[in-house]
Design a protein around this motif. Structure first.
Motif, PDB file in Angstrom:
ATOM      1  N   PHE A  49       0.453  -0.640  -0.271  1.00 31.60           N
ATOM      2  CA  PHE A  49      -0.127   0.120  -0.110  1.00 31.60           C
ATOM      3  C   PHE A  49       0.974   1.829  -0.419  1.00 31.60           C
ATOM      4  N   CYS A  72      -4.180  -7.182   6.158  1.00 33.10           N
ATOM      5  CA  CYS A  72      -5.224  -6.200   6.425  1.00 33.10           C
ATOM      6  C   CYS A  72      -6.564  -7.145   7.137  1.00 33.10           C
ATOM      7  N   PRO A 119      -9.629  -6.759   7.948  1.00 29.33           N
ATOM      8  CA  PRO A 119     -10.922  -7.397   7.218  1.00 29.33           C
ATOM      9  C   PRO A 119     -11.025  -8.274   6.025  1.00 29.33           C
ATOM     10  N   TYR A 123     -10.376 -11.601   9.115  1.00 30.14           N
ATOM     11  CA  TYR A 123     -10.691 -11.968   9.844  1.00 30.14           C
ATOM     12  C   TYR A 123     -12.348 -12.488   9.095  1.00 30.14           C
ATOM     13  N   GLN A 149     -18.748  -5.773   5.356  1.00 29.82           N
ATOM     14  CA  GLN A 149     -17.477  -5.167   5.484  1.00 29.82           C
ATOM     15  C   GLN A 149     -16.577  -5.822   4.937  1.00 29.82           C
ATOM     16  N   ARG A 179     -11.409  -2.739   1.375  1.00 35.85           N
ATOM     17  CA  ARG A 179     -11.071  -2.366   2.540  1.00 35.85           C
ATOM     18  C   ARG A 179      -9.783  -2.662   3.011  1.00 35.85           C
ATOM     19  N   ARG A 197      -7.361   8.809   4.399  1.00 40.44           N
ATOM     20  CA  ARG A 197      -7.228   7.305   4.467  1.00 40.44           C
ATOM     21  C   ARG A 197      -6.696   6.589   5.042  1.00 40.44           C
ATOM     22  N   LEU A 198      -7.073   5.532   5.037  1.00 42.15           N
ATOM     23  CA  LEU A 198      -6.623   4.310   5.882  1.00 42.15           C
ATOM     24  C   LEU A 198      -5.516   3.399   5.032  1.00 42.15           C
ATOM     25  N   ASN A 199      -4.453   3.188   5.589  1.00 38.71           N
ATOM     26  CA  ASN A 199      -3.383   2.152   5.505  1.00 38.71           C
ATOM     27  C   ASN A 199      -3.458   0.796   5.962  1.00 38.71           C
ATOM     28  N   PRO A 200      -4.520   0.158   5.263  1.00 42.25           N
ATOM     29  CA  PRO A 200      -5.085  -1.502   5.799  1.00 42.25           C
ATOM     30  C   PRO A 200      -3.831  -2.898   6.441  1.00 42.25           C
ATOM     31  N   ASP A 227     -15.431  -1.881  12.688  1.00 39.70           N
ATOM     32  CA  ASP A 227     -16.721  -2.848  12.088  1.00 39.70           C
ATOM     33  C   ASP A 227     -16.668  -4.561  13.008  1.00 39.70           C
ATOM     34  N   ALA A 228     -17.041  -5.868  12.818  1.00 42.44           N
ATOM     35  CA  ALA A 228     -17.144  -7.157  13.740  1.00 42.44           C
ATOM     36  C   ALA A 228     -15.730  -7.387  13.691  1.00 42.44           C
ATOM     37  N   TRP A 229     -15.203  -6.822  13.265  1.00 40.17           N
ATOM     38  CA  TRP A 229     -13.329  -7.490  13.973  1.00 40.17           C
ATOM     39  C   TRP A 229     -12.534  -6.100  14.521  1.00 40.17           C
ATOM     40  N   TYR A 235     -11.700  -3.261  13.272  1.00 40.64           N
ATOM     41  CA  TYR A 235     -10.575  -2.798  12.344  1.00 40.64           C
ATOM     42  C   TYR A 235     -12.161  -1.524  11.498  1.00 40.64           C
ATOM     43  N   PRO A 236     -11.059  -0.410  11.611  1.00 35.80           N
ATOM     44  CA  PRO A 236     -12.017   0.445  11.574  1.00 35.80           C
ATOM     45  C   PRO A 236     -12.503   0.829   9.594  1.00 35.80           C
ATOM     46  N   ILE A 237     -14.051   1.310   9.773  1.00 35.85           N
ATOM     47  CA  ILE A 237     -14.493   1.825   8.648  1.00 35.85           C
ATOM     48  C   ILE A 237     -14.898   3.289   8.550  1.00 35.85           C
TER      49      ILE A 237
END
Lengths: 333, 433, 67
Positions: free
Chosen positions: B188, B340, B342, B345, B376, B380, C6-9, C29-31, C33-35
């Protein structure tokens, strides 16, 4: 020995506060490293608190170091504060403090410059924080002149227990899936704490630590090995003690030097009507001087090259309580 | 317009009948020497020819090749002339064999394409990126490189770089990262490979099939290229066809053929119940929709599918689509780069439910949970891997909706539990280099 | 002036401080991590956005300004 200057108290006070704040910061750091949080303590609060506490440690550390440098009692000088092993005052124990503080300054600098360093480099350096706390506590116990006093032992114990508890908790959280590794790390921490306790009990808490820790002899109470040095001219100490009268009428005065508690003076007056007595001066129980004394307005005696003049008065309502003053001067020819 | 000295090839253009690697001499006799560009203008003319040809990338994204070459050439000019060509043969897709087969038969055609790309963008270096496990292919490419060196052709350096046998190793930024010395995992970064890639230079990352087509277009022109295929989808493409009757085979197919025609070209076989098109990141289609679907970028887009990397897998009626989908999805969940949250997991959570839907017991509420998780997961990650997996999943659940009802009511069907798998699933791999 | 987040995943490791500090635009999110809601961030929220960026222990969040 002169009264300690306010700077001496400031050094000990600031140092103790710095130790407590460092403990709090380290505990917070440990707790956040496994991502603990609660509704009342969100992570951004925990990390901000950790960061601000660390900055306060630096602030109190600066006060601690500056007051120590300029304190005439020990006259350390700047070199002692920045160069490890650069002072002759309790060299090793002082140096641990120097190293700890320099590490801390470096670590905090890298944290402030994290944007330019990147996460991995920052994290690697931050591991050194695990070294700053043990260095600080050893420094405080080894160098601090309050080591043997009850309140400081309590503070040190409280700090040690806090850090130990945090480490145990972190090992539980972070090594849940590796029981043997967890037991190993908890065991190591426990042993280290135990070693600290044993060392403290055998070292700083024992009498005579000041000398063993490397306090220069000119600063030790009852300094030097020659009686002349202990009873050097120019002393002006307070005395306090008691008066006892025996059945046969002889008097015995037992006095202790308030400024040099190791110094004891015993004045034997076999016949109160005669104006003669004998003076015995001991230091830590060892005899320094035994000489005849003359009783006039004051008790005078000669010990080696030193002339001792002792003035006495009753302590007040307390029967038997005596206060006095010891003045020494050069013996006239 | 053709500038070549030999006759333009008829079909098949890429896949010769000969399964042996074509030697340098055979190659030159077959298609003649590549055009040399003597001036700056020639370079841009080649790029313009590619743009007019309508050739699109065959690595999976379908990006117009001419446009890509123009972007990199422009970047290279701004960057002071340094550039690199990456010929991407790291076919991480288990069901795809086209790149391997192409290199095994026409190594020099592919190398020509790469070297023409180097000419066009002003690169002094070509890297052929192949998977470690493609042992035969590596040998073939090495021999071809030696042959060219021995022939003292005035060409930029060509070398081979090895990729791990991982699904995402062929992704553009993963390939560049690997060649720069890191793991073959997507990155990234602020700059895409066409701006800064191998050793920081603008890099042209192109699938080897695309390079082979480009090599022919450079010789015979864009009009020739457009003689087969369709207006919006000219030329031919390589498809790896799987059915359970015949051995998996790579076919060269004209755009404009239907999926039904392609399958029947392998030989007679009963109609399948559904097909998977594009790869494991592609889409399932029921036979009713697939049989007459024209292989054409516009038609495929209208049907919400894509050519991808050219995998066409036919599912016989006696198999279970959910079982195939679950196996493929579990493989994809296993093959994340692990970078990553999302993706790691999310895919794992979905794979668990999908597996139980296919082979075990699951509640209807779990299955509806899948879609909320899917939302979700997409878009992402640092790359399109999770998006591809979710796309395949959604099309599977749509295509096999009847089977879902059956499995929920009665548990896994006999086909799921006992029939032979159709989609090839590799064993677990370690390592990223 | 507006900005966008902007997020660096790859750098993100679900530490969660950003969602604590900027819940107007970031939720987990469910785990964990940011949305991040897409779109420009208005002036009055930029301070919160910057705080979220500064708080991220992994330096995974970037605020791209468009004056």
């Amino acid at each position: 020995m002169t009264q300690p200057s306010p700077l001496w108290y400031a050094t000990r006070g600031a140092g103790t506060v710095a130790l407590i704040l460092l403990t709090a910061s380290v505990v917070l750091g440990i707790v956040t490293s496994v991502g603990w949080k609660s509704d009342d303590w969100p992570r951004f609060v925990l990390t901000a608190l950790h960061r601000n506490l660390s900055l306060f440690v630096i602030a109190f550390g600066v006060v601690h170091v500056l007051t120590a440098i300029f304190d005439p009692t020990v006259s350390l000088g700047i070199k002692a504060a920045v160069v490890p092993f650069g002072s002759n005052y309790r060299t090793l124990w002082l140096s641990l403090g120097v190293i700890s503080s320099e590490l801390l300054v470096g670590i905090i600098a890298t944290s402030l410059l994290r944007q330019h360093l990147g996460y991995l480099a920052w994290r690697a350096i931050h591991w050194l924080t695990y070294a700053t706390w043990p260095l600080a506590i050893l420094h405080s116990l080894g160098t601090g002149t309050d080591s043997h006093s009850g309140w400081f032992v309590l503070v040190a114990a409280g700090c040690t227990i806090s850090v130990l508890a945090a480490l145990f908790w972190r090992a539980n959280q972070g090594l849940m899936d590796h029981p043997s590794l967890r037991v190993l790390s908890q065991g190591t921490c426990g042993l280290a704490a135990l070693a600290l306790v044993i060392w403290t009990a055998a070292g700083p808490l024992q009498p005579g630590w000041a000398r063993r820790a490397g306090t220069p002899s000119s600063l030790l109470a009852g300094s030097g090995t020659t009686p002349a040095a202990a009873l050097a001219p120019g002393m002006d100490d307070q005395l306090q003690g008691s008066l006892r009268q025996a059945d046969n009428g002889s008097l015995e005065l037992s006095l202790q030097d308030v400024q040099q508690p190791a110094l004891q003076l015993i004045i034997d007056v076999p016949d109160p009507r005669a104006q003669q007595a004998s003076l015995t001066v001991t230091q830590n129980g060892a005899s320094l001087c035994q000489a005849p004394a003359a009783i006039a307005n004051a008790v005078t005696a000669s010990c080696g090259q030193t002339q001792l003049t002792i003035t006495l008065r009753r302590a007040g309502r307390e029967s038997g309580g005596i206060l006095g003053e010891l003045i020494t001067g050069a013996a006239s020819a | 317009m053709s500038t070549a000295m030999v006759a333009a090839p008829a079909l098949p253009r890429l896949l010769t009948a000969n399964q042996r690697p074509e030697s340098l001499n055979e190659h030159l006799q077959h298609v003649g020497p590549p055009p040399t560009s003597r001036s700056e203008a020639d370079r841009w003319e080649l790029i313009a020819t590619l743009e007019r040809s309508g050739l699109r990338g065959r690595g999976g994204a379908g990006f117009p090749v001419g446009t890509k070459w123009r972007s990199v050439a422009t970047q290279a000019r701004m960057a002071g002339g340094k550039a690199v060509v990456l010929a991407n043969a790291a076919e991480g897709e288990p069901a795809s064999a086209k790149d391997r087969v192409l290199l095994a038969r026409r190594p020099h055609l592919v190398l020509d394409g790469a070297l023409l790309g180097a000419q066009a963008i002003g690169a002094a270096e070509v890297v052929v990126y192949v998977c470690r496990g493609m042992v035969e292919t590596r040998r073939t490419v090495e021999s071809a490189i030696h042959e060219r060196r021995a022939a003292r052709l005035k060409e930029p350096r060509v070398r081979i770089a090895l990729a791990p046998d991982r699904y995402v190793a062929g992704e553009e930024s993963a390939a560049v990262h690997r060649i720069n010395g890191g793991d073959a995992k997507p990155t990234f970064l602020q700059f895409r490979p066409f701006e800064r890639g191998i050793h920081g230079a603008p890099t042209l990352v192109q699938n080897v099939e695309s390079l082979a087509h480009a090599a022919l277009i450079a010789r015979f022109g864009d009009d020739w290229f457009r003689e087969t295929g369709r207006e919006s989808s000219p030329g031919t493409c390589l498809l790896t066809v799987h059915d359970t009757i015949h051995q998996p085979r790579v076919h060269e197919v004209e755009f404009g053929s239907t999926i039904g025609e392609v399958l029947r070209a392998s030989g007679p076989a009963p109609d399948p119940q559904a097909v998977l098109l594009g790869g494991y990141f592609g889409a399932w289609l029921p036979w009713a929709k697939a049989e007459n679907l024209v292989l054409d970028y516009a038609a495929l887009r209208a049907a919400q599918v894509s050519l991808g990397c050219g995998v066409l897998l036919a599912l016989p009626v006696d198999r279970c689509g959910l079982a195939e989908g679950a196996r493929i999805f579990s493989y994809l969940a296993r093959e994340t780069a692990g970078q990553c949250g999302p993706c790691v997991y999310g895919l794992r959570a979905v794979a668990d439910v999908f597996w139980r839907l296919a082979f075990g017991r699951v509640r209807a509420s779990d299955v509806s949970q899948i879609e909320s998780w899917a939302q979700q997961i997409v878009a992402r990650g640092a790359c399109r891997h999770p998006d591809g997996a979710i796309g395949m999943l959604r099309s599977c659940l749509t295509t096999f909706a009847g089977e879902i009802r059956d499995h929920l009511q009665r548990g896994p069907c006999p086909a799921a539990l006992h029939a032979q798998p159709v989609a090839p699933i590799p064993g677990p791999e370690e390592g990223w280099r | 002036m507006t900005g966008s987040l902007r997020l660096n995943p790859i750098k993100c490791k679900a530490e969660g401080l950003c969602a604590e500090l900027f819940p107007e635009r970031i939720h987990l999110d469910a785990w964990g991590y940011p949305i991040i809601e897409p779109g420009a961030i208005p002036d009055e929220l930029l301070g919160h956005a910057q705080r979220a960026v500064d708080a991220c222990p992994r330096l995974a969040l970037i605020l791209q300004g468009t004056p």
